[in-house]
Write an enzyme that holds these catalytic residues in place. Structure first.
Site, short mmCIF file in Angstrom:
data_model
loop_
_atom_site.label_atom_id
_atom_site.label_comp_id
_atom_site.label_asym_id
_atom_site.label_seq_id
_atom_site.Cartn_x
_atom_site.Cartn_y
_atom_site.Cartn_z
N HIS A 1 -0.18 3.51 -2.75
CA HIS A 1 0.48 2.51 -1.92
C HIS A 1 1.80 2.04 -2.53
O HIS A 1 2.02 2.14 -3.74
CB HIS A 1 -0.44 1.33 -1.57
CG HIS A 1 -0.74 0.37 -2.67
ND1 HIS A 1 -1.96 -0.26 -2.79
CD2 HIS A 1 0.00 -0.11 -3.70
CE1 HIS A 1 -1.94 -1.07 -3.82
NE2 HIS A 1 -0.76 -1.00 -4.39
N ASN B 1 -3.78 4.22 -5.25
CA ASN B 1 -4.04 5.05 -4.06
C ASN B 1 -2.74 5.49 -3.40
O ASN B 1 -2.74 5.91 -2.24
CB ASN B 1 -4.93 4.28 -3.06
CG ASN B 1 -4.26 3.00 -2.58
OD1 ASN B 1 -3.15 2.68 -3.00
ND2 ASN B 1 -4.92 2.28 -1.69
N ASP C 1 6.03 -8.13 -1.58
CA ASP C 1 4.74 -8.31 -0.91
C ASP C 1 4.05 -9.57 -1.42
O ASP C 1 4.47 -10.16 -2.42
CB ASP C 1 3.85 -7.06 -1.05
CG ASP C 1 3.64 -6.61 -2.48
OD1 ASP C 1 4.02 -7.35 -3.40
OD2 ASP C 1 3.10 -5.52 -2.69
N GLU D 1 -0.44 0.55 2.61
CA GLU D 1 -1.60 1.33 2.19
C GLU D 1 -1.57 2.72 2.82
O GLU D 1 -0.78 2.98 3.74
CB GLU D 1 -2.87 0.59 2.63
CG GLU D 1 -3.10 -0.76 1.94
CD GLU D 1 -3.70 -0.63 0.54
OE1 GLU D 1 -3.38 0.35 -0.17
OE2 GLU D 1 -4.47 -1.52 0.16
C1 GLP Z 1 -0.19 -4.16 -6.15
C2 GLP Z 1 1.13 -4.63 -5.56
C3 GLP Z 1 2.16 -3.57 -5.57
C4 GLP Z 1 2.22 -2.99 -6.96
C5 GLP Z 1 0.93 -2.26 -7.24
C6 GLP Z 1 0.87 -1.64 -8.61
O1 GLP Z 1 -1.09 -3.81 -5.16
N1 GLP Z 1 0.98 -5.13 -4.23
O2 GLP Z 1 3.42 -4.09 -5.18
O3 GLP Z 1 3.31 -2.12 -7.08
O4 GLP Z 1 -0.15 -3.12 -7.08
O5 GLP Z 1 0.58 -2.62 -9.56
P1 GLP Z 1 0.63 -2.38 -11.11
O6 GLP Z 1 2.06 -2.31 -11.47
O7 GLP Z 1 -0.03 -3.59 -11.70
O8 GLP Z 1 -0.10 -1.12 -11.39
#
Ligand code: GLP
Length: 243
Positions: free
Chosen positions: A138, A136, A71, A143
């Protein structure tokens, strides 16, 4: 959910990153041309450090592999340190002696729709999709409310997602748009790995794995995949006991 349910590996915090990296290295040894979708975020950072060390020690190579970015933000300038492509280059690709082919998301293209379609095509036939878990529920930037048949697309991010990123990147304001590989491609990968660490993810991981599958918690949709592995550390798995 698959007949047997996901494989859930619960690892001590200190061993977690090395264990994930070792399994990724093993996949690369089995299949040097691995086509893998990779996330960014805080969760995979130590995995990438361990994987780069393994590569430099000659235990695996990504030289024949292809890495497809999961992403990306829409609206951050090229080279911005909060960009997902910049993070993946810094944390993994540029640390390797033999880097893989890398497919970033063409969010700077004049024709964004065409760039998104191109990325969707690149995400066909993945051997492995590695994803993190948002607070959340995702997955990537899929989302709550995302469809399991969703394509790679431009999305509007939820306030919680923007707030989490804003906190992570030093209170600067983050864009409200992103592009994500969709569930249609993730669920069509040969294998899916969900990486989860930390106590703050314990409740959402419980929801993802134990509540009825529903789009309000997009991570629960991954349970449709017959080869889903969850790599959780003990803190993240704290609410799974008894399930
Ligand atoms: C972001 C990214 C995701 C990621 C998520 C969790 O929104 N777009 O791909 O997995 O957050 O991030 P973290 O690993 O920093 O908790």
């Amino acid at each position: 959910m698959s007949a047997n349910g996901p494989r859930v590996l619960i690892l001590p915090e200190d061993d977690w990153a090395a264990a994930v990296a070792a399994e990724l290295a093993a996949r690369l040894v089995e299949r040097p041309s691995l086509r893998v979708c990779l996330p960014t975020g805080g969760t995979p950072t130590p995995v990438y450090a361990a994987l780069a060390n393994a590569e430099r020690a000659g235990r695996c190579s990504l030289g024949a592999a292809t890495v497809v970015l999961l992403d990306e933000w829409v609206g951050l300038a090229p080279g911005d340190p909060a960009r997902c492509d910049v993070r993946l280059r810094d944390e993994l690709l540029e640390r390797l002696e033999a880097p893989p082919a890398f497919v970033p998301i063409g969010v700077d293209a004049a024709d964004l729709a065409a760039a998104v379609a191109e990325h969707d095509a690149a995400a066909v036939c993945l051997d492995l999709a590695v994803v993190g878990l948002g607070m959340n529920g995702h997955i990537g930037f899929n989302e709550p409310g995302s469809s399991p048949s969703g394509a790679t697309r431009v999305v509007t991010l939820q306030p919680m997602t923007i707030a989490a990123a804003t906190a992570q990147y030093g209170a600067r304001s983050m864009p409200s748009g992103g592009v994500t590989v969709g569930f249609a491609r993730l669920l069509a990968a040969q294998e899916v790995w969900l990486l989860v660490t930390g106590e703050r993810k314990a409740a959402v991981l419980r929801r993802a794995l134990t509540e009825p599958e529903n789009a309000a918690c997009p991570a629960s949709l991954l349970r449709r995949h017959p080869r889903l592995t969850v790599f959780a550390d003990e803190a993240a798995a704290g609410e799974l006991r008894g399930n």
